[in-house]
Design a protein around this motif. Structure first.
Motif, PDB file in Angstrom:
ATOM      1  N   SER A   1      -9.030 -32.878  -3.959  1.00 47.41           N
ATOM      2  CA  SER A   1      -8.132 -32.362  -4.892  1.00 47.41           C
ATOM      3  C   SER A   1      -7.475 -33.779  -4.650  1.00 47.41           C
ATOM      4  O   SER A   1      -6.986 -34.329  -6.018  1.00 47.41           O
ATOM      5  CB  SER A   1      -7.635 -30.985  -4.891  1.00 47.41           C
ATOM      6  OG  SER A   1      -6.716 -31.234  -6.510  1.00 47.41           O
ATOM      7  N   VAL A   2      -6.716 -34.271  -3.754  1.00 50.08           N
ATOM      8  CA  VAL A   2      -5.410 -35.419  -3.844  1.00 50.08           C
ATOM      9  C   VAL A   2      -6.422 -36.598  -3.798  1.00 50.08           C
ATOM     10  O   VAL A   2      -6.148 -37.178  -4.926  1.00 50.08           O
ATOM     11  CB  VAL A   2      -5.179 -35.332  -2.178  1.00 50.08           C
ATOM     12  CG1 VAL A   2      -4.556 -36.464  -2.134  1.00 50.08           C
ATOM     13  CG2 VAL A   2      -3.717 -34.387  -2.678  1.00 50.08           C
TER      14      VAL A   2
ATOM     15  N   MET B   1       5.306 -44.535 -16.723  1.00 53.22           N
ATOM     16  CA  MET B   1       5.925 -44.031 -15.187  1.00 53.22           C
ATOM     17  C   MET B   1       6.496 -42.638 -15.133  1.00 53.22           C
ATOM     18  O   MET B   1       6.532 -42.024 -14.496  1.00 53.22           O
ATOM     19  CB  MET B   1       7.540 -44.586 -16.047  1.00 53.22           C
ATOM     20  CG  MET B   1       7.467 -45.861 -15.677  1.00 53.22           C
ATOM     21  SD  MET B   1       6.636 -46.766 -14.457  1.00 53.22           S
ATOM     22  CE  MET B   1       7.784 -47.226 -12.534  1.00 53.22           C
ATOM     23  N   ALA B   2       6.221 -41.752 -16.614  1.00 51.18           N
ATOM     24  CA  ALA B   2       6.493 -40.706 -16.736  1.00 51.18           C
ATOM     25  C   ALA B   2       5.478 -39.574 -16.205  1.00 51.18           C
ATOM     26  O   ALA B   2       5.185 -38.930 -14.758  1.00 51.18           O
ATOM     27  CB  ALA B   2       6.841 -39.505 -17.752  1.00 51.18           C
ATOM     28  N   PHE B   3       3.799 -40.758 -15.936  1.00 56.11           N
ATOM     29  CA  PHE B   3       2.955 -39.725 -15.741  1.00 56.11           C
ATOM     30  C   PHE B   3       2.473 -39.996 -14.435  1.00 56.11           C
ATOM     31  O   PHE B   3       2.207 -38.938 -13.398  1.00 56.11           O
ATOM     32  CB  PHE B   3       1.561 -40.537 -15.537  1.00 56.11           C
ATOM     33  CG  PHE B   3       0.209 -40.009 -15.148  1.00 56.11           C
ATOM     34  CD1 PHE B   3      -0.349 -39.033 -15.648  1.00 56.11           C
ATOM     35  CD2 PHE B   3      -0.377 -41.178 -14.787  1.00 56.11           C
ATOM     36  CE1 PHE B   3      -1.231 -38.733 -15.701  1.00 56.11           C
ATOM     37  CE2 PHE B   3      -1.554 -40.816 -14.105  1.00 56.11           C
ATOM     38  CZ  PHE B   3      -2.285 -39.262 -13.911  1.00 56.11           C
TER      39      PHE B   3
ATOM     40  N   PHE C   1       3.168 -34.158  -7.646  1.00 56.21           N
ATOM     41  CA  PHE C   1       2.288 -33.041  -7.712  1.00 56.21           C
ATOM     42  C   PHE C   1       1.508 -33.977  -6.008  1.00 56.21           C
ATOM     43  O   PHE C   1       1.356 -32.751  -4.698  1.00 56.21           O
ATOM     44  CB  PHE C   1       0.676 -33.738  -8.428  1.00 56.21           C
ATOM     45  CG  PHE C   1      -0.826 -33.315  -8.153  1.00 56.21           C
ATOM     46  CD1 PHE C   1      -0.812 -32.223  -8.078  1.00 56.21           C
ATOM     47  CD2 PHE C   1      -2.084 -33.882  -7.326  1.00 56.21           C
ATOM     48  CE1 PHE C   1      -2.661 -31.683  -7.420  1.00 56.21           C
ATOM     49  CE2 PHE C   1      -2.934 -34.032  -6.666  1.00 56.21           C
ATOM     50  CZ  PHE C   1      -3.264 -32.716  -7.184  1.00 56.21           C
ATOM     51  N   LEU C   2       0.809 -34.590  -5.407  1.00 59.03           N
ATOM     52  CA  LEU C   2       1.041 -35.390  -4.509  1.00 59.03           C
ATOM     53  C   LEU C   2       2.471 -34.756  -3.227  1.00 59.03           C
ATOM     54  O   LEU C   2       1.486 -34.332  -2.439  1.00 59.03           O
ATOM     55  CB  LEU C   2       0.960 -37.106  -4.095  1.00 59.03           C
ATOM     56  CG  LEU C   2      -0.253 -37.399  -4.651  1.00 59.03           C
ATOM     57  CD1 LEU C   2      -0.253 -38.938  -4.715  1.00 59.03           C
ATOM     58  CD2 LEU C   2      -1.842 -37.354  -4.629  1.00 59.03           C
TER      59      LEU C   2
ATOM     60  N   ARG D   1       2.694 -30.531   1.227  1.00 51.71           N
ATOM     61  CA  ARG D   1       3.761 -29.537   1.392  1.00 51.71           C
ATOM     62  C   ARG D   1       2.759 -28.475   1.466  1.00 51.71           C
ATOM     63  O   ARG D   1       2.349 -27.610   2.791  1.00 51.71           O
ATOM     64  CB  ARG D   1       5.066 -29.165   0.984  1.00 51.71           C
ATOM     65  CG  ARG D   1       5.969 -29.887   0.560  1.00 51.71           C
ATOM     66  CD  ARG D   1       6.582 -29.216   0.303  1.00 51.71           C
ATOM     67  NE  ARG D   1       6.980 -29.403  -1.896  1.00 51.71           N
ATOM     68  CZ  ARG D   1       7.127 -29.832  -2.249  1.00 51.71           C
ATOM     69  NH1 ARG D   1       7.130 -31.161  -2.558  1.00 51.71           N
ATOM     70  NH2 ARG D   1       6.730 -29.662  -4.309  1.00 51.71           N
ATOM     71  N   GLN D   2       1.662 -28.304   0.725  1.00 54.18           N
ATOM     72  CA  GLN D   2       0.434 -27.355   0.690  1.00 54.18           C
ATOM     73  C   GLN D   2      -0.316 -27.556   2.378  1.00 54.18           C
ATOM     74  O   GLN D   2      -1.281 -26.843   3.123  1.00 54.18           O
ATOM     75  CB  GLN D   2      -0.369 -27.071  -0.159  1.00 54.18           C
ATOM     76  CG  GLN D   2      -1.476 -26.211  -0.874  1.00 54.18           C
ATOM     77  CD  GLN D   2      -2.159 -25.673  -1.563  1.00 54.18           C
ATOM     78  OE1 GLN D   2      -1.542 -26.574  -2.585  1.00 54.18           O
ATOM     79  NE2 GLN D   2      -3.338 -24.583  -1.896  1.00 54.18           N
ATOM     80  N   ALA D   3      -0.775 -28.605   2.086  1.00 47.55           N
ATOM     81  CA  ALA D   3      -1.399 -29.381   3.602  1.00 47.55           C
ATOM     82  C   ALA D   3      -1.179 -28.965   4.468  1.00 47.55           C
ATOM     83  O   ALA D   3      -1.690 -28.038   5.659  1.00 47.55           O
ATOM     84  CB  ALA D   3      -1.728 -30.413   3.233  1.00 47.55           C
TER      85      ALA D   3
END
Length: 154
Positions: free
Chosen positions: A46-47, A65-67, A74-75, A80-82
């Protein structure tokens, strides 16, 4: 003919049951480990997909810049999830190793009783062969004695 009776057959059956139970436990632990590893691969994919999408579509022309900030968040969340998954994988690997050690010990305990059964069966067969040989010798002696007594009478 006599039957071989192993007095510890119930113990052997129990140890076989314990070994099979340990095999099932190991399989469950391995399945959990594989599921965690698959989840980590999915996070990584996904990353990678998201990074590739950003490179191809959002770094050309005017920068949003907001995106890019949202992408960075998100990364960070995926990282953290990884990390959490890697920690769970380490625990799952330890559980697999413990289950494998327990299975090895259960198999060793079963094999001890199984070897004892095999030795007792071999000894029993040897005793049976000796008994049969003794009976055949006895029958041969009786037959020879009858032949001698019949010749002496005749």
């Amino acid at each position: 003919m006599a039957r071989f009776v192993f007095k510890l057959q119930a113990v052997l059956r129990h140890r076989l049951h314990v070994e099979r139970q340990k095999q099932r436990e190991l399989a469950v632990r391995q399945k959990e480990l594989l599921e965690l590893q698959q989840a980590l691969r999915q996070v990584q994919e996904s990353v990678n997909r998201c990074n590739q999408d950003v490179r191809q579509h959002h770094l050309v022309g005017r920068l949003d810049m907001a995106f890019l900030a949202a992408h960075r968040r998100f990364l960070a969340g995926m990282q953290r999830q990884a990390i959490a998954l890697v920690q769970r994988i380490a625990l799952a690997q330890r559980a697999v190793d413990e289950a494998r050690a327990a299975l090895t010990e259960a198999a060793k305990q079963r094999k001890i009783i199984q070897k004892l059964r095999e030795r007792q069966l071999l000894r029993w067969r040897e005793e049976q062969a000796k008994r049969e040989l003794s009976l055949l010798d006895e029958a041969g002696m009786q037959l020879a004695y009858r032949n001698l007594t019949n010749e002496g009478d005749g």
